[in-house]
Design a protein around this motif. Sequence first.
Motif, PDB file in Angstrom:
ATOM      1  N   TYR C  84       0.794  -1.236   0.000  1.00 56.48           N
ATOM      2  CA  TYR C  84       0.000   0.000   0.000  1.00 56.48           C
ATOM      3  C   TYR C  84       0.825   1.283   0.000  1.00 56.48           C
ATOM      4  N   ALA C  85       1.975   1.244  -0.685  1.00 58.14           N
ATOM      5  CA  ALA C  85       2.787   2.453  -0.767  1.00 58.14           C
ATOM      6  C   ALA C  85       2.298   3.378  -1.876  1.00 58.14           C
ATOM      7  N   HIS C  86       1.674   2.810  -2.931  1.00 61.72           N
ATOM      8  CA  HIS C  86       1.226   3.641  -4.052  1.00 61.72           C
ATOM      9  C   HIS C  86      -0.240   3.346  -4.335  1.00 61.72           C
ATOM     10  N   ALA C  87      -1.020   4.402  -4.453  1.00 58.41           N
ATOM     11  CA  ALA C  87      -2.448   4.214  -4.672  1.00 58.41           C
ATOM     12  C   ALA C  87      -2.767   3.903  -6.129  1.00 58.41           C
ATOM     13  N   SER C  88      -1.863   4.253  -7.041  1.00 59.27           N
ATOM     14  CA  SER C  88      -2.146   4.021  -8.454  1.00 59.27           C
ATOM     15  C   SER C  88      -0.839   3.767  -9.204  1.00 59.27           C
ATOM     16  N   LEU C  89      -1.013   3.328 -10.435  1.00 58.97           N
ATOM     17  CA  LEU C  89       0.142   3.077 -11.289  1.00 58.97           C
ATOM     18  C   LEU C  89       0.935   4.367 -11.520  1.00 58.97           C
ATOM     19  N   GLU C  90       0.198   5.484 -11.680  1.00 56.75           N
ATOM     20  CA  GLU C  90       0.864   6.772 -11.935  1.00 56.75           C
ATOM     21  C   GLU C  90       1.741   7.162 -10.749  1.00 56.75           C
ATOM     22  N   GLU C  91       1.173   6.953  -9.540  1.00 58.97           N
ATOM     23  CA  GLU C  91       1.935   7.300  -8.340  1.00 58.97           C
ATOM     24  C   GLU C  91       3.209   6.460  -8.250  1.00 58.97           C
ATOM     25  N   MET C  92       3.047   5.187  -8.598  1.00 59.16           N
ATOM     26  CA  MET C  92       4.219   4.306  -8.564  1.00 59.16           C
ATOM     27  C   MET C  92       5.255   4.744  -9.585  1.00 59.16           C
ATOM     28  N   ASP C  93       4.786   5.115 -10.773  1.00 61.50           N
ATOM     29  CA  ASP C  93       5.708   5.597 -11.805  1.00 61.50           C
ATOM     30  C   ASP C  93       6.514   6.789 -11.321  1.00 61.50           C
ATOM     31  N   GLU C 275      -4.869   0.948   6.000  1.00 56.26           N
ATOM     32  CA  GLU C 275      -4.757   1.526   7.331  1.00 56.26           C
ATOM     33  C   GLU C 275      -4.347   0.468   8.367  1.00 56.26           C
ATOM     34  N   ALA C 276      -4.974  -0.699   8.254  1.00 52.15           N
ATOM     35  CA  ALA C 276      -4.715  -1.733   9.256  1.00 52.15           C
ATOM     36  C   ALA C 276      -3.297  -2.290   9.171  1.00 52.15           C
ATOM     37  N   SER C 277      -2.669  -2.151   8.017  1.00 52.30           N
ATOM     38  CA  SER C 277      -1.352  -2.781   7.882  1.00 52.30           C
ATOM     39  C   SER C 277      -0.209  -1.774   7.985  1.00 52.30           C
ATOM     40  N   GLN C 278      -0.553  -0.476   7.936  1.00 49.54           N
ATOM     41  CA  GLN C 278       0.513   0.515   7.779  1.00 49.54           C
ATOM     42  C   GLN C 278       1.584   0.447   8.873  1.00 49.54           C
ATOM     43  N   LYS C 279       1.151   0.324  10.129  1.00 58.51           N
ATOM     44  CA  LYS C 279       2.124   0.326  11.223  1.00 58.51           C
ATOM     45  C   LYS C 279       3.063  -0.882  11.089  1.00 58.51           C
ATOM     46  N   ALA C 280       2.481  -2.047  10.779  1.00 58.37           N
ATOM     47  CA  ALA C 280       3.293  -3.260  10.654  1.00 58.37           C
ATOM     48  C   ALA C 280       4.315  -3.106   9.532  1.00 58.37           C
ATOM     49  N   GLY C 284       8.176  -3.182   9.982  1.00 59.98           N
ATOM     50  CA  GLY C 284       8.777  -4.377   9.389  1.00 59.98           C
ATOM     51  C   GLY C 284       9.935  -4.100   8.450  1.00 59.98           C
ATOM     52  N   VAL C 285      10.035  -2.885   7.925  1.00 62.12           N
ATOM     53  CA  VAL C 285      11.111  -2.629   6.965  1.00 62.12           C
ATOM     54  C   VAL C 285      12.412  -2.332   7.687  1.00 62.12           C
ATOM     55  N   ASP C 286      13.492  -2.480   6.936  1.00 61.09           N
ATOM     56  CA  ASP C 286      14.821  -2.200   7.461  1.00 61.09           C
ATOM     57  C   ASP C 286      14.900  -0.733   7.913  1.00 61.09           C
ATOM     58  N   GLU C 287      15.607  -0.504   9.046  1.00 65.37           N
ATOM     59  CA  GLU C 287      15.694   0.852   9.588  1.00 65.37           C
ATOM     60  C   GLU C 287      16.190   1.871   8.563  1.00 65.37           C
ATOM     61  N   SER C 288      17.117   1.402   7.700  1.00 66.79           N
ATOM     62  CA  SER C 288      17.745   2.344   6.774  1.00 66.79           C
ATOM     63  C   SER C 288      16.745   2.932   5.780  1.00 66.79           C
ATOM     64  N   ILE C 289      15.639   2.232   5.531  1.00 61.14           N
ATOM     65  CA  ILE C 289      14.697   2.770   4.553  1.00 61.14           C
ATOM     66  C   ILE C 289      13.404   3.244   5.213  1.00 61.14           C
ATOM     67  N   ARG C 290      13.321   3.166   6.544  1.00 62.68           N
ATOM     68  CA  ARG C 290      12.080   3.522   7.228  1.00 62.68           C
ATOM     69  C   ARG C 290      11.624   4.961   6.935  1.00 62.68           C
ATOM     70  N   GLU C 295       7.730   8.539   4.337  1.00 62.85           N
ATOM     71  CA  GLU C 295       7.485   9.638   3.399  1.00 62.85           C
ATOM     72  C   GLU C 295       6.522   9.191   2.297  1.00 62.85           C
ATOM     73  N   MET C 296       6.706   7.945   1.833  1.00 62.08           N
ATOM     74  CA  MET C 296       5.823   7.432   0.784  1.00 62.08           C
ATOM     75  C   MET C 296       4.379   7.355   1.288  1.00 62.08           C
ATOM     76  N   PHE C 297       4.217   6.937   2.549  1.00 59.75           N
ATOM     77  CA  PHE C 297       2.863   6.872   3.107  1.00 59.75           C
ATOM     78  C   PHE C 297       2.274   8.269   3.296  1.00 59.75           C
ATOM     79  N   ALA C 298       3.141   9.217   3.655  1.00 55.19           N
ATOM     80  CA  ALA C 298       2.664  10.572   3.911  1.00 55.19           C
ATOM     81  C   ALA C 298       2.102  11.219   2.642  1.00 55.19           C
ATOM     82  N   ASN C 299       2.659  10.836   1.494  1.00 57.19           N
ATOM     83  CA  ASN C 299       2.199  11.453   0.236  1.00 57.19           C
ATOM     84  C   ASN C 299       0.875  10.872  -0.243  1.00 57.19           C
TER      85      ASN C 299
END
Lengths: 151, 428, 299
Positions: C84-93, C275-280, C284-290, C295-299
């Motif tokens: 759930y980092a990108h809501a659409s293909l455009e956002e991912m692009d 929403e239910a998975s965001q905290k996990a 769950g990701v490596d500290e270096s990319i947290r 930031e990706m979720f904030a956008n």
Amino acid sequence: MGLLFFALIAVVMTQITTRTFGLPSPVWTEELSRYLLLYLVAFGVGLSLLTGELVNVDLLQETVSEKAAWVMRFLAAACTGVLGAIMIWPAWKFTKIGAFQQSPSLRWPMDIIHASVLVLSVFLCLFALLRMIAMLSGVDDGRPQYVEDIE
Amino acid sequence: MELFLLIATFFATLAIGVPVAVCLGLSSLAYILAAGLPVVIIPQRMYAGMDVFVLLCIPGFILAGNLMNFGGITERIIRLANALVGWMRGGLAMANVADSMLFGGVSGTAVADVAATGGVMIPGMKKSGYPADFAAAITAASSTVGPMLPPSVPMIIVGALSGISVGQLFLAGAVPGVLMGLGMGIACFVIARRRNFPRQAWQGWGELLAAFLGAFWALAMTALIIGGLLTGVATPTETAIVACVYAFVVGAFVYRELPVRAVPRIVINSAVSSAGILALVGFANVFGSILASERIPQLLVTSVLTITDNPILVILLINILLLIVGMFMETIAALIILFVPLLGLATSVGIDPLHFATFAVLNLMIGLTTPPVGVCLFVACNIARVPLAGVIRAVVPFLISNIIVLFLVSYYPPFATWLPTTLMGTTP
Amino acid sequence: QDMTLKLGHLANEANSWHKASMLFAEEVAKRTEGRIAVEVYPNDSLGREIDLINGMQLGTVEMTITGESLQNWAPMAALLAIPYAHASLEEMDAVASGEIGDQIEAQIIERAQVRPIAYFARGPRNLTANKAITTPADLAGIRMRVPNVPLFVDTWSALGAQPTPMAFSEVFTSLQNGTIAAQENPLALIQSASFNEVQSHVNLTEHVRGWIYLTVAEQVWQQIPEQDQAHILEAAAVAQQFEREQFLKDEDLIRADLEQKGMTFHEVDQAAFAEASQKAVIDGVDESIRPIVQEMFAN
Ligand code: NA
Ligand code: NA
């Protein structure tokens, strides 16, 4: 080696049990069982050479004189030793590149796991050499030695 | 030129009796050196070939077989088999075939099947007076029924490679698998008459009942495995490990015949046996990847099409080709390299993909019992502790019977397609 | 001809990655006037993804198509598959071709010694089961298969399911006999693995939108003359655009095919899942990319 096998069984049983009883399934079982299997092969391959379980095709040996057959078995051991020896250095290279990689769930550096092929090469070479020495000193005729039955 | 070296080295080393695994490694090495490629291909491809989860069922079923052997389970199964069909001539040989069909309905790979049923049946047949090479031969031959009956590792791989439905593939193999079993049963019957194999007097219903009760926990193992699969407790690969635990518990605590002191040695011996087979799989992967990178498979396809595009002849050519390939290569490696190009060839002349997949897998199963590289044959020889030459002679009648089934299935597609079409609708 | 690049990948010959690879090979031959040949090996026939990456580091193979598996070397590659980092293909692009994408590529080149030269969008991952699952509550107690990716395990645990990692080769049989009741994959894989025979519902969770790279071994890339490097990058751009058109067309065709084979598609309350998975996911990701994930979720 026996311990590796017991560990393998324990890991797989953990996976089955946790899943069956609805407990959280550990994420690393599939990974660890593959790694244990690799080391099982690495440590077992030398002995499997002696017991004939690497599979010899002895069709031709049975048609020639015992002396010629002895020479063929000696050559076969030598060939095995050569392959094992030649593999050691490249296996070391392969081990080294593992250091840059981590396994996905256990987060182990992969050189530990890649080293299983290094161990395999060393054992293959070592057991082939042992057999050649034993054949030259007359202790071993170079035939597969079946493991004694357990009574 | 390099390719010639690959083949020549393989046969030269094979002839002097170098272990097959080492032959595959040495011939790959010769090729790599001649072509100026890095030798690191060998450890890397070998690692890749062995780092595969489904291979776990090999040590699992070998150990389970050994534990059953030393835990008194073997003897009880043989007693039952004797009581059941021993009064017929060659009854135990037929029991061996039936046994494989039952185990094959569980295990999914032929090698695991030889290890499991062979560890029990070969010593049993030897004890009952069958020649050891015949016992090894029928065990190896019958084991190839296993992957035709669901579940089946080769069929899962075929599905993954080609996108053909795994469910339909499973069903497609069932009828040919039963035909193979019947064919070999008939062969046993004929050979047993001719060679005057042992038979016992009919021992009466009382003995049959006693034998059945004695073997109950042993039989329950098969039921447990099938039940475990059907109820979804374990995946096919995990089943092998469950079988080990079960065999240990029954041997040590129910029959109380498994000496617990001996368990470590049984485990180590099983580990050594497995290591040999898995190393062979690893070196076969090196060899296979060289063939793949030389594009030998594609070359074969184009050469076949220049000869003919008649489906009947193409089926014949594919079968001959696969029989030859099966003689020299491990099944999974052969499938990975050849299946997709040959499927392309088959569909281009109008052969149904499901039909093609069925006879191709059946064909490669036959390769497991043909010299010089017949993995099932080797495992059976090791268990029986007899030289390969005698077993090769003894396996010929079963090869013929299996090849007859192969041609029936190749030229009469409904053997493969009828069951899946009936149960699951039209083929894709 | 001066150089042959062997390109191995896992997709089958009908897949858009394969078609794009074939076009790439054609374009490279044309633009370098035959100096560089690309040979394409589909269906893992040259080896599996991880083996191919190892092979590229050792100099035994030159090219592959690879994605988040690279995180075993370069932690930032985990960003290629964040639930759930990108809501659409455009956002991912925008992410893939933007600053974050550049950082990821740089780290992949440095740590894994392979160079991304084009990226292909992956079909969003969807959840299949034998019932409709439209809210996280429907997941309670469902045993489902996930690939051997700890982040996916954490995500589905947080959503209330019972994820179990399993080798892909075991999934079909396990669905058939009920060892697991659900699994999640892109539509293309659901189709090619025939999961329609053992699963009746596709729940359009679209929980992972990600991408994958066409890559060249860095040590090989450094041997290619600059002018031919440019030709290869042009060819890669052509292949990338072609793949996108093909991919969009295929997604519709695959859905139609699966529907025709009897699968029912369900719209899902994706916001609730996200929403239910965001905290996990963040934990769950490596500290270096947290920080980047946040930031990706904030956008
Ligand atoms: Na059998
Ligand atoms: Na089977």
